[in-house]
Design an enzyme around this catalytic site. Structure first.
Site, short mmCIF file in Angstrom:
data_model
loop_
_atom_site.label_atom_id
_atom_site.label_comp_id
_atom_site.label_asym_id
_atom_site.label_seq_id
_atom_site.Cartn_x
_atom_site.Cartn_y
_atom_site.Cartn_z
N VAL A 66 0.38 -0.08 0.33
CA VAL A 66 0.67 1.09 1.17
C VAL A 66 1.87 0.80 2.09
O VAL A 66 2.59 1.71 2.48
CB VAL A 66 -0.62 1.52 1.94
CG1 VAL A 66 -0.99 0.53 3.00
CG2 VAL A 66 -0.49 2.90 2.51
N SER A 113 -1.77 -5.23 -9.34
CA SER A 113 -0.91 -4.49 -10.27
C SER A 113 0.56 -4.76 -9.97
O SER A 113 0.98 -4.68 -8.81
CB SER A 113 -1.20 -3.00 -10.15
OG SER A 113 -0.21 -2.28 -10.86
N PRO A 137 -5.94 0.05 27.43
CA PRO A 137 -5.73 -1.40 27.46
C PRO A 137 -6.73 -2.13 26.59
O PRO A 137 -7.82 -1.62 26.31
CB PRO A 137 -6.04 -1.73 28.93
CG PRO A 137 -7.09 -0.73 29.31
CD PRO A 137 -6.79 0.53 28.53
N THR A 192 -7.23 0.38 13.73
CA THR A 192 -8.51 -0.32 13.59
C THR A 192 -8.79 -0.82 12.17
O THR A 192 -9.80 -1.49 11.94
CB THR A 192 -9.65 0.65 13.96
OG1 THR A 192 -9.40 1.90 13.31
CG2 THR A 192 -9.75 0.85 15.45
N VAL A 199 2.31 0.06 5.14
CA VAL A 199 2.25 0.35 6.57
C VAL A 199 1.01 -0.39 7.11
O VAL A 199 0.36 -1.12 6.39
CB VAL A 199 2.16 1.87 6.85
CG1 VAL A 199 3.50 2.54 6.73
CG2 VAL A 199 1.13 2.53 5.94
N LEU A 217 -8.64 0.43 2.27
CA LEU A 217 -8.51 1.87 2.06
C LEU A 217 -9.45 2.37 0.97
O LEU A 217 -9.82 3.54 0.95
CB LEU A 217 -7.06 2.22 1.71
CG LEU A 217 -6.04 1.88 2.81
CD1 LEU A 217 -4.61 2.09 2.31
CD2 LEU A 217 -6.28 2.71 4.07
N VAL A 226 -5.17 -3.30 -13.78
CA VAL A 226 -6.51 -3.02 -14.30
C VAL A 226 -6.56 -1.57 -14.79
O VAL A 226 -6.24 -0.65 -14.02
CB VAL A 226 -7.59 -3.27 -13.21
CG1 VAL A 226 -8.97 -2.85 -13.70
CG2 VAL A 226 -7.59 -4.73 -12.78
N LYS A 280 0.67 -7.39 21.48
CA LYS A 280 0.30 -6.00 21.81
C LYS A 280 -0.80 -6.03 22.87
O LYS A 280 -1.88 -6.58 22.64
CB LYS A 280 -0.20 -5.32 20.53
CG LYS A 280 -0.83 -3.95 20.73
CD LYS A 280 -1.25 -3.35 19.39
CE LYS A 280 -2.05 -2.07 19.57
NZ LYS A 280 -2.56 -1.55 18.29
C1 LIG Z 1 0.18 5.82 7.71
C2 LIG Z 1 -0.72 4.64 7.87
C3 LIG Z 1 -0.61 3.83 9.00
C4 LIG Z 1 -1.47 2.75 9.17
N1 LIG Z 1 -1.41 2.00 10.32
C5 LIG Z 1 -2.31 1.00 10.51
C6 LIG Z 1 -2.27 0.20 11.68
O1 LIG Z 1 -1.43 0.35 12.55
N2 LIG Z 1 -3.19 -0.78 11.80
C7 LIG Z 1 -4.14 -1.02 10.86
O2 LIG Z 1 -5.00 -1.91 11.04
N3 LIG Z 1 -4.15 -0.29 9.73
C8 LIG Z 1 -3.28 0.70 9.53
N4 LIG Z 1 -3.30 1.40 8.37
C9 LIG Z 1 -4.24 1.02 7.33
C10 LIG Z 1 -3.71 -0.22 6.62
O3 LIG Z 1 -2.40 0.01 6.17
C11 LIG Z 1 -4.58 -0.58 5.44
O4 LIG Z 1 -5.93 -0.56 5.84
C12 LIG Z 1 -4.26 -1.95 4.96
O5 LIG Z 1 -2.89 -2.06 4.66
C13 LIG Z 1 -5.05 -2.30 3.73
O6 LIG Z 1 -4.65 -1.53 2.65
P1 LIG Z 1 -5.29 -1.88 1.27
O7 LIG Z 1 -5.05 -3.30 0.99
O8 LIG Z 1 -6.69 -1.40 1.28
O9 LIG Z 1 -4.51 -0.95 0.24
P2 LIG Z 1 -3.03 -1.05 -0.35
O10 LIG Z 1 -2.06 -1.64 0.58
O11 LIG Z 1 -2.75 0.32 -0.89
O12 LIG Z 1 -3.16 -2.06 -1.58
C14 LIG Z 1 -3.74 -1.66 -2.79
C15 LIG Z 1 -3.55 -2.79 -3.78
O13 LIG Z 1 -4.28 -2.47 -4.95
C16 LIG Z 1 -3.47 -2.73 -6.08
N5 LIG Z 1 -3.92 -1.87 -7.16
C17 LIG Z 1 -4.06 -0.53 -7.15
N6 LIG Z 1 -4.45 -0.11 -8.36
C18 LIG Z 1 -4.58 -1.22 -9.13
C19 LIG Z 1 -4.92 -1.43 -10.49
N7 LIG Z 1 -5.24 -0.43 -11.28
N8 LIG Z 1 -4.93 -2.70 -10.95
C20 LIG Z 1 -4.60 -3.76 -10.14
N9 LIG Z 1 -4.26 -3.60 -8.86
C21 LIG Z 1 -4.25 -2.34 -8.37
C22 LIG Z 1 -2.05 -2.44 -5.64
O14 LIG Z 1 -1.11 -3.10 -6.46
C23 LIG Z 1 -2.11 -3.02 -4.21
O15 LIG Z 1 -1.85 -4.41 -4.29
C24 LIG Z 1 -2.43 2.46 8.17
C25 LIG Z 1 -2.49 3.25 7.03
C26 LIG Z 1 -1.67 4.32 6.87
C27 LIG Z 1 -1.78 5.16 5.63
#
Ligand SMILES: Cc1cc2nc3c(=O)[nH]c(=O)nc-3n(C[C@H](O)[C@H](O)[C@H](O)COP(=O)(O)OP(=O)(O)OC[C@H]3O[C@@H](n4cnc5c(N)ncnc54)[C@H](O)[C@@H]3O)c2cc1C
Length: 535
Positions: free
Chosen positions: A67, A61, A120, A366, A69, A355, A207, A100
């Site tokens: 997210v 999108s 560790p 993790t 982070v 996520l 989508v 790390k």
């Molecule tokens: C506070 C926080 C700290 C974290 N720290 C860590 C860490 O230290 N180590 C670690 O391994 N993980 C960590 N995580 C988890 C990690 O950030 C996520 O697991 C990782 O970034 C994967 O995210 P994602 O790709 O599933 O989702 P997102 O990054 O949310 O990506 C979602 C994607 O879906 C797309 N999308 C959404 N809706 C639509 C739609 N309708 N049509 C088309 N596209 C769409 C968006 O555009 C985006 O590209 C953390 C999470 C949080 C919340």
């Protein structure tokens, strides 16, 4: 005495079987979502499937941000890049990455001497000190007054204390097992570019909905831009939105809120000093904890807290105070988190990754590891053409179990806290909603018995090795009260701390200063069999 087991199957992606055929049923794969989960999955799939004629398209999108982070990893990320043939020297500078060696937990325990400990990434060299560590932990658990704090027993704790990297100098053939810290946005961009190079198609489109076939599988997705895109397999990487797995297929979400209370985070960057640490620091505050992740360009900091106990503005103020940025106008980013998992991460012709599949809060960083495992295991099934109902049920059970193992390890940090300053920490310590497996592990420990055989047999504490469980329980000071300790017997006192200190000092001298290693990233040594260590 326990014997160390070394194996080399875990770091790399399982060998690709080039003679196998992908079943004709899966010729077109659509991944929805371009966050880290989407791009990691795309690259893992592309490696095995594109040359077999499978079309992989990723839709992202233009209006929903990632997210943004997720900046710490476990050592498994080494295997991800190794398998893709991407050198540290290429990706690390591009993502402002650092090494790390593990995570320090600060302020989780109030027990004297146990206010801070290091978890560790245990590795080959720890063979030398693991037996004394386990011996002393178990002796102290039985009431002997011996030293059992983990930091004195692990080489990586020593490297971190001296701001060294896990990379040894040329003459010393033992790199320490390590993870990474990186800029999440830059990593996403890096993976995006690599995936395009390797034949993944990309469309920037939003989508709006999916259309189901008569048998309930997903036939196609439709976009706001007016396209309808069909595929045989859909991967839901839409983050917390869970657009396909939840909203379309109605797979229920199982919340972990009963035993993981945190549901929000606020992140603020801060400047990094010249000498870069090789650890994440997780500091307990009043209503949660703060991560401090060093990159080459900045620190990433974020307060993970519970909105049931603390309001958003109060959390931001507490974080600013903690960072010394109360008067700074550097912007804070607030995030909501949903902790739990979908009941079935693979449902019909949809696999949920990242996520969209679930989240157990970032305490042990993790999430990327789980994404990697999931995508790699699924490619193997695709390769074998093993996509029937039995395979699906086994796959879901396996990964749900693994996910809950990670959850239990994280829950243990909260359960064993000894803070009494807020209702948040008291409620965490009083929490009785623990899995059966975790209850068994606890009752074994509190009865003063060894958890080692159960953990090694993977009957207790699923997913984490002995070193991690003992570092956590010993590091939090979960031992009999100091006034109840008795002098050790001769056999209980058989290990000399001075000798261990000396050994670790001599070893540590062989490792590069962290900043130096980042300036001239050495090639990765191909000695996997020596690097993974599970006790
Ligand atoms: C506070 C926080 C700290 C974290 N720290 C860590 C860490 O230290 N180590 C670690 O391994 N993980 C960590 N995580 C988890 C990690 O950030 C996520 O697991 C990782 O970034 C994967 O995210 P994602 O790709 O599933 O989702 P997102 O990054 O949310 O990506 C979602 C994607 O879906 C797309 N999308 C959404 N809706 C639509 C739609 N309708 N049509 C088309 N596209 C769409 C968006 O555009 C985006 O590209 C953390 C999470 C949080 C919340």
């Amino acid at each position: 005495m326990a014997v160390a087991t070394l194996f080399d199957s875990s770091l790399a992606v399982i060998a690709d079987k080039s003679d196998s055929t992908t079943p004709p049923a899966v010729r077109r794969i659509v991944i929805v979502g371009g966050g880290t989960a989407g791009w990691m999955t795309a690259l893992i799939f592309a490696r095995s499937l594109i040359r077999k004629g499978v079309d992989i398209t990723l839709l992202e999108s233009p209006t929903v941000p990632t997210v943004g982070v997720g900046e710490g990893s476990t050592p498994w990320l080494q295997g991800f890049f190794d398998t893709l043939g991407i050198e540290e020297a290429e990706w690390m500078p591009a993502c402002h990455a650092t090494y790390k060696c593990g995570i320090s937990f600060d302020g989780w325990s109030t027990k004297p001497g146990f206010e801070r400990y290091f978890h560790p990434f245990a590795s080959m060299l720890d063979n030398m000190t693991m037996t004394p560590f386990v011996h002393n932990v178990e002796a102290r658990l039985r009431g002997a007054s011996v030293w059992a704090h983990p930091n004195r027993f692990f080489i990586s704790a020593r490297l971190v204390a001296e701001r060294r990297s896990p990379k040894a100098r040329e003459h010393f053939p033992f790199d320490v097992w390590h993870g990474y810290h990186f800029d999440a946005t830059l990593l996403g961009q890096f993976l995006h570019a690599k995936a395009l190079e390797r034949g993944v198609r990309y469309k920037s489109c939003h989508v709006t909905h999916a259309t189901l076939s008569a048998d309930g599988t997903i036939a196609s997705v439709s976009t706001r831009e007016g396209e309808t895109i069909a595929a045989d397999l859909f991967v839901d990487c839409t983050g917390f939105a869970g657009l396909l797995i939840e909203k379309t297929l109605k797979v229920p979400f199982l919340s972990f809120a009963d035993n993981l209370f945190n549901d929000a985070a606020v992140a603020i960057p801060s400047p990094v000093e010249e000498s870069v640490p090789s650890e994440t620091v997780a500091t307990a505050l009043k209503y949660g904890w703060v991560w401090k992740i060093p990159l080459t360009s900045r620190y990433g900091n974020g307060y993970v807290y519970s909105t049931h106990f603390c309001a958003r503005d109060a959390a931001e103020t507490e974080l600013r105070q903690h960072l010394g940025l109360l008067d700074s106008d550097v912007e804070a980013r607030h995030l909501k988190m949903r902790v739990g998992r979908v009941a079935r991460l693979w449902d019909k012709n949809c696999l949920a990754v990242g996520l969209a599949q679930g989240f157990v809060e970032p305490l042990e960083a993790t999430a990327l590891m789980f994404i990697q495992h999931l995508a790699m295991a699924f490619v193997q099934l695709l390769d074998r053409g093993d996509l029937g109902e039995d395979a699906q049920a086994r796959f879901n059970a396996r990964f749900n179990r693994q996910f809950e193992g990670i959850r239990d390890y994280i829950v243990t940090h909260y359960k064993t806290n000894s803070r009494t300053d807020t209702e948040y920490w008291r409620a965490n310590a009083a929490n009785t909603k623990l899995s059966e497996n975790l209850q068994k592990l606890y009752s074994t420990w509190t009865a003063g018995k060894s958890i080692v055989p159960g953990v090694r047999a993977q009957e207790l504490g699923l997913g984490y090795p002995v070193a991690s469980w003992l570092a956590l329980l010993a590091g939090m000071g979960c031992f009999p009260d100091p006034q109840r300790l008795r002098p050790p017997t001769g056999s209980e006192a058989q290990f000399s701390l001075a000798e261990i200190d000396d050994l670790l000092s001599r070893c540590a001298g062989n490792y590069l200063d962290h900043r130096e290693a980042l300036q001239h990233i050495p090639p990765r040594r191909q000695t996997r069999a020596l690097q993974v260590y599970f006790w």
